[in-house]
Design a protein around this motif. Structure first.
Motif, PDB file in Angstrom:
ATOM      1  N   TRP A 146     -56.300 -30.177 -35.610  1.00 14.60           N
ATOM      2  CA  TRP A 146     -56.167 -29.887 -34.175  1.00 14.60           C
ATOM      3  C   TRP A 146     -55.652 -31.098 -33.414  1.00 14.60           C
ATOM      4  O   TRP A 146     -54.893 -30.968 -32.451  1.00 14.60           O
ATOM      5  CB  TRP A 146     -57.509 -29.439 -33.628  1.00 14.60           C
ATOM      6  N   LYS A 179     -51.345 -31.698 -33.653  1.00 14.35           N
ATOM      7  CA  LYS A 179     -50.873 -30.309 -33.601  1.00 14.35           C
ATOM      8  C   LYS A 179     -49.439 -30.164 -34.092  1.00 14.35           C
ATOM      9  O   LYS A 179     -49.094 -29.169 -34.741  1.00 14.35           O
ATOM     10  CB  LYS A 179     -50.978 -29.770 -32.170  1.00 14.35           C
ATOM     11  N   PHE A 180     -48.574 -31.152 -33.775  1.00 15.33           N
ATOM     12  CA  PHE A 180     -47.160 -31.003 -34.131  1.00 15.33           C
ATOM     13  C   PHE A 180     -46.969 -30.937 -35.643  1.00 15.33           C
ATOM     14  O   PHE A 180     -46.384 -30.003 -36.177  1.00 15.33           O
ATOM     15  CB  PHE A 180     -46.351 -32.167 -33.542  1.00 15.33           C
ATOM     16  N   ASN A 181     -47.491 -31.942 -36.354  1.00 17.20           N
ATOM     17  CA  ASN A 181     -47.331 -31.966 -37.806  1.00 17.20           C
ATOM     18  C   ASN A 181     -48.102 -30.838 -38.475  1.00 17.20           C
ATOM     19  O   ASN A 181     -47.665 -30.282 -39.482  1.00 17.20           O
ATOM     20  CB  ASN A 181     -47.768 -33.322 -38.373  1.00 17.20           C
ATOM     21  N   SER A 182     -49.252 -30.498 -37.918  1.00 15.48           N
ATOM     22  CA  SER A 182     -50.017 -29.376 -38.469  1.00 15.48           C
ATOM     23  C   SER A 182     -49.229 -28.075 -38.347  1.00 15.48           C
ATOM     24  O   SER A 182     -49.223 -27.247 -39.263  1.00 15.48           O
ATOM     25  CB  SER A 182     -51.360 -29.246 -37.742  1.00 15.48           C
ATOM     26  N   SER A 183     -48.553 -27.909 -37.200  1.00 14.02           N
ATOM     27  CA  SER A 183     -47.745 -26.706 -36.997  1.00 14.02           C
ATOM     28  C   SER A 183     -46.570 -26.654 -37.979  1.00 14.02           C
ATOM     29  O   SER A 183     -46.249 -25.599 -38.527  1.00 14.02           O
ATOM     30  CB  SER A 183     -47.222 -26.653 -35.560  1.00 14.02           C
ATOM     31  N   LEU A 184     -45.925 -27.813 -38.187  1.00 17.35           N
ATOM     32  CA  LEU A 184     -44.823 -27.861 -39.155  1.00 17.35           C
ATOM     33  C   LEU A 184     -45.302 -27.494 -40.553  1.00 17.35           C
ATOM     34  O   LEU A 184     -44.661 -26.711 -41.264  1.00 17.35           O
ATOM     35  CB  LEU A 184     -44.187 -29.256 -39.166  1.00 17.35           C
ATOM     36  N   ASN A 185     -46.415 -28.079 -40.954  1.00 18.13           N
ATOM     37  CA  ASN A 185     -46.963 -27.783 -42.273  1.00 18.13           C
ATOM     38  C   ASN A 185     -47.377 -26.319 -42.399  1.00 18.13           C
ATOM     39  O   ASN A 185     -47.113 -25.667 -43.412  1.00 18.13           O
ATOM     40  CB  ASN A 185     -48.176 -28.676 -42.557  1.00 18.13           C
ATOM     41  N   LEU A 186     -48.023 -25.812 -41.366  1.00 18.95           N
ATOM     42  CA  LEU A 186     -48.474 -24.424 -41.386  1.00 18.95           C
ATOM     43  C   LEU A 186     -47.294 -23.461 -41.464  1.00 18.95           C
ATOM     44  O   LEU A 186     -47.294 -22.512 -42.260  1.00 18.95           O
ATOM     45  CB  LEU A 186     -49.312 -24.127 -40.141  1.00 18.95           C
ATOM     46  N   LEU A 187     -46.258 -23.716 -40.641  1.00 19.17           N
ATOM     47  CA  LEU A 187     -45.090 -22.844 -40.635  1.00 19.17           C
ATOM     48  C   LEU A 187     -44.363 -22.894 -41.981  1.00 19.17           C
ATOM     49  O   LEU A 187     -43.961 -21.854 -42.524  1.00 19.17           O
ATOM     50  CB  LEU A 187     -44.145 -23.262 -39.507  1.00 19.17           C
TER      51      LEU A 187
END
Length: 895
Positions: A88, A91-99
């Protein structure tokens, strides 16, 4: 104690229950037990006591000792809380990894569904391991080979009477019948099956007798779909369905309704009658012939027996049964008449055995799509690994503090693996949902019928996938982060060392797969475009065809062909009255259909000859603008042409060794009176997967039939009518055809096909394959771009001070761009170079499936390289622009 509950339940309670609770809890349970025993007896009281103990097994009642307080579950719970906070916070890198993981998982699941279905064909039968389909290969040497998966009718008794290893032998035949009485009869494919067919295969009866669904020759069974089609919502059992059998219309009693057959079945039918009708449908010669292939024959072996035992006896049985029967005038020799066995589950993905009634998939495509699914998932894992490794410097202080506070290396590894597994779980949740929603679209692309219904065991499979993917993706970053030295962290030293080489290697591999898929897509698209645009030697634009019907009284093949032409002549006369219709013609085969008549014989010099046969009317060649190289074409009203004229294609002239073909005859003494009047250019009447084969074109097939000894007809030789439509709307042409058909043949159903669509359908699997590879390529580009976006952002953040100093010193945005792009450019160039030999090898293997193929030009590699470089530079340019806008004063203040 007379009123004691089950002792094992008490022991289980004492094992798990906390010491501070067990006395009160056990006392309450005893009171309830004694009360229930007095009311309901010992048995019910014991059952209820066990149930109460099991209900007490909950977290709040567990023993509170040191071991449980430091348990695996407690640590995992805390680790997942920390993982959520970390994800959380960034958020940016987490979103990239998740996507990236979500896209990879979605692609992997969809292609996995397809591969699973293809390899699952026929595996729903409980006796699948004992069921085999027989095939027949006649080999007389010097290329005289006849190979069929359809076999003579006598094979059923051959297996049952001569092989004690065989429990049952059954046969499966498909034939077309006119269904109904009076007007609007429908031409349907009806299967003819052995009465005990359902004892071998696990097709499910919904109504009727499962053990004996076809008790008499006058019975018919139908699928649920066809029960709805013919009887709507009314009861089908006991009703009648009428079939045109020869000159008679016979009523068949519906004795059973079976469940619609699954897509993953090599045997698929909707109407079936018993082989007890064979005497009505086939001549005595066909019933007893050794060389007339009609039926698929399946054998069920007895338990404990092997197919090797059957194969070892096969030649002895064949020779003893055939006696003096042989090829030509000679008795059959050993290994000339070969009967083999193919496992039921091998049928769908084995193109080495000739087609039977069911199509065979290309195993190469199944392997390729499965590999692509794994590669895209692997790219997503690499994307996560490289991004997580790239963030390692930002988390080094966290690692140092944890180690100072006493964290072990394995504890840190477990923590970071929890992060990757949590992220993978979220990606799997989204990816599985998306893949289920995309199944209808995927079915349209692949031409399959994937149908998935969620079952609870699927949750276990997805959980296992989450653990595997999460572990693969997170192992390397976890090892890197946990391996940081505390002293170096506290001194502010670099932690990268040799790890950068591994990270660069993963980036190279990621780009390599992406560039490979881009180039593969371009080559496939070029080959498909080549197939679609290659001059076939015919003109098929706006040409419509319809299947004609033979007279029910016609029995022999020549009679059926002749009666088909006679019916077609009536329809042709009516169609020619319309000014927008031109070049109406008839032929036994049309373009875009496979399996044209295949005939063979041995000539007077002992040379084995084979060719394809096309029987036409005088206007057929003109309709398709087929070029005559020598001589002339057929002439309308020319009696000699109607009786004996023959036209060959160029390949047939070479095959027969004719130096001066005009006026000559086909080599051999057995043919009827005939004469070659013309030679056509080699037009492509089959797909471009194979070379043009020898073709003999006639108006009267009888002189040719008299001279041949073998033949097969996968495509029905009953004539088709074709015509060119010159109007603006092709649908108007089909309306005219329907109107005139119904006026002439009101009792028979009709159908039509557009020739250009039939030709395009020959390459449907390649087209679908290209679409799927294209989609996979786009997805891999997106994943790689996400990774590059995250990595370039990390590089920019790590060089904030350097960029600030360069700007103060007067560096331009272009020089800053070169600084950021240099490392990625080298990795991308290495990936491009490595991808070239891999692509050439793989695509040459694929192009070997085509007799006519495009070339792999250098420009395709250049184009794919430009696309990859452009994507990379666009991503890097975005971060360069952001970096150049940073105020140098602010960047130099950054700690």
């Amino acid at each position: 104690m007379t009123h004691s509950p089950p002792k094992w339940a008490d022991r289980f309670l004492a094992w798990f229950c906390d010491e501070g609770l067990i006395e009160d809890l056990q006392g309450d349970l005893y009171e309830l037990y004694i009360k229930r025993r007095e009311q309901s007896g010992k048995l019910l009281a014991n059952i209820l006591y066990v149930w109460w103990v099991l209900r007490s097994f909950r977290l709040s009642a567990l023993k509170r000792n040191q071991k449980l307080n430091n348990s695996f579950m407690t640590m995992t719970k805390n680790n997942f809380k920390i993982a959520l906070r970390v994800l959380w916070r960034d958020k940016f890198n987490s979103s990239l990894n998740l996507l990236g993981l979500m896209i990879g998982i979605t692609c992997f699941l969809l292609l996995g569904f397809y591969v699973k279905q293809e390899v699952s064909f026929d595996k729903f039968h409980s006796k699948k391991d004992r069921i085999y389909r027989s095939w027949l290969k006649e080999d007389y040497g010097e290329g005289q080979i006849f190979f069929n998966s359809q076999t003579p009718l006598r094979f059923e008794s051959l297996f049952e009477d001569n092989f004690p290893e065989v429990e049952k032998a059954v046969q499966y035949i498909e034939q077309n019948f006119l269904v109904g009485r009076g007007e609007n009869r429908i031409n349907e494919t009806v299967s003819i099956i052995s009465p005990d067919f359902f004892e071998v295969f696990d097709f499910q009866m919904v109504e009727g007798n499962r053990e004996n669904p076809l008790p008499s020759p006058n019975d018919i069974i139908i699928s649920q779909e066809y029960a709805q089609k013919y009887f709507a919502d009314n009861e089908a059992l006991g009703k009648t369905i009428s079939l045109q059998v020869g000159e008679d219309i016979r009523d068949f009693n519906v004795s059973g309704v079976f469940k619609n057959i699954r897509y993953e079945s090599s045997i698929n039918f909707d109407l079936a009658i018993s082989t007890d009708n064979n005497r009505l449908l086939f001549s005595d010669r066909a019933m007893n012939a050794w060389f007339n292939v009609i039926a698929e024959t399946y054998v069920l072996l007895k338990e404990g027996t092997s197919i090797e035992s059957v194969n070892s006896k096969m030649q002895d049985v064949v020779l003893s049964q055939m006696g003096d029967t042989g090829y030509g005038d000679e008795a059959m020799q050993r290994d000339q008449y070969n009967i083999g066995m193919q496992p039921l589950t091998d049928i769908h993905l084995n193109p080495d055995i000739p087609l039977g009634y069911a199509p065979v998939a290309n195993p190469q495509y199944v392997f390729i799509l499965g590999t692509i699914g794994l590669l895209v998932l692997f790219i997503a894992c690499i994307n996560y690994t490289t991004l997580s490794t790239g963030q390692s410097l930002r988390r080094s202080k966290e690692v140092g503090i944890r180690k100072v506070l006493g964290a072990y290396k394995k504890t840190l590894i477990y923590q970071y693996l929890n992060e990757s597994i949590l992220l993978t779980f979220l990606a799997m949740l989204i990816g599985a949902t998306v893949s289920y929603l995309l199944i209808p679209t995927f079915n349209r692309l692949t031409g399959t019928e994937i149908f998935l219904q969620f079952e609870w065991w699927h949750a276990g499979v997805y959980t296992l996938l989450v653990l595997i993917i999460g572990t693969i993706a997170g192992s390397y970053p976890a090892l890197i982060l946990s391996g940081f030295k505390t002293i170096n962290i506290l001194r502010g030293g670099s932690q990268s060392g040799g790890k950068m080489t591994a990270k660069k290697g993963m980036v190279v591999f990621q780009f390599l797969i992406t560039v490979f898929l881009i180039t593969t897509t371009l080559i496939m698209r070029k080959q498909i475009q080549y197939l679609q645009e290659k001059d076939l030697g015919i003109n098929y634009e706006a040409v419509i065809s319809t299947q004609l019907q033979a007279s029910p009284s016609a029995q022999r093949l020549s009679e059926r062909i002749t009666s088909g032409f006679e019916n077609g002549q009536l329809l042709k006369a009516r169609m020619e009255k319309y000014p927008e219709i031109s070049e109406v013609a008839m032929g036994t085969h049309v373009f875009g259909t496979s399996g044209w008549a295949h005939l063979a014989y041995t000539d007077d010099k002992g040379v084995f000859r084979w060719f394809r046969l096309l029987c036409v009317d005088a206007n057929y060649l003109k309709t398709f603008d087929i070029d005559i190289l020598e001589g002339r074409g057929f002439e309308e009203g020319n009696g000699l042409d109607m009786r004996q004229s023959v036209i060959l294609n160029k390949s047939a002239v070479e095959h027969f060794g004719l130096k001066n073909p005009l006026g000559a005859k086909l080599p051999g003494d057995e043919f009827g009176d005939h004469q070659i009047i013309g030679v056509t250019d080699d037009f492509h009447y089959s797909s471009l997967h194979s070379e043009v084969e020898p073709l003999v074109i006639v108006m009267n097939p009888m002189p040719i039939f008299m001279g041949v000894s073998d033949g097969d007809f996968i495509d029905t030789p009953i004539p088709k009518l074709v015509f060119s439509y010159n109007g603006s709307n092709l649908s108007e042409g089909t309306d005219i055809l329907k109107k005139e058909w119904e006026a002439l043949f009101p009792n028979e159903s009709w159908n039509f096909n557009f020739i250009d669509e039939q030709i395009a359908a020959q390459y449907a699997s390649e087209t679908r394959m290209n679409k799927l590879v294209t989609i996979a390529t786009v997805l891999s580009i997106i994943i790689a771009s996400l990774g590059l976006l995250g990595l370039s952002m990390l590089v920019v953040n790590s060089k904030v001070k350097e960029i600030g100093i360069r700007k103060v010193m007067g560096a331009s945005p272009t020089s800053i761009f070169r600084l950021l792009a240099k490392g990625f450019s080298i990795q991308l160039l290495i990936a491009i170079i490595l991808s070239i030999p891999i692509t050439i090898y793989m695509m040459n293997k694929w192009l070997d499936n085509f007799a006519y193929r495009t070339s792999i030009g250098a420009w395709l590699f250049i184009l794919s390289s430009i696309v990859a470089l452009l994507i990379a530079f666009l991503v890097i340019s975005y971060h360069t622009m952001r970096a150049t806008r940073i105020n140098p004063v602010e960047s130099l203040r950054t700690e």
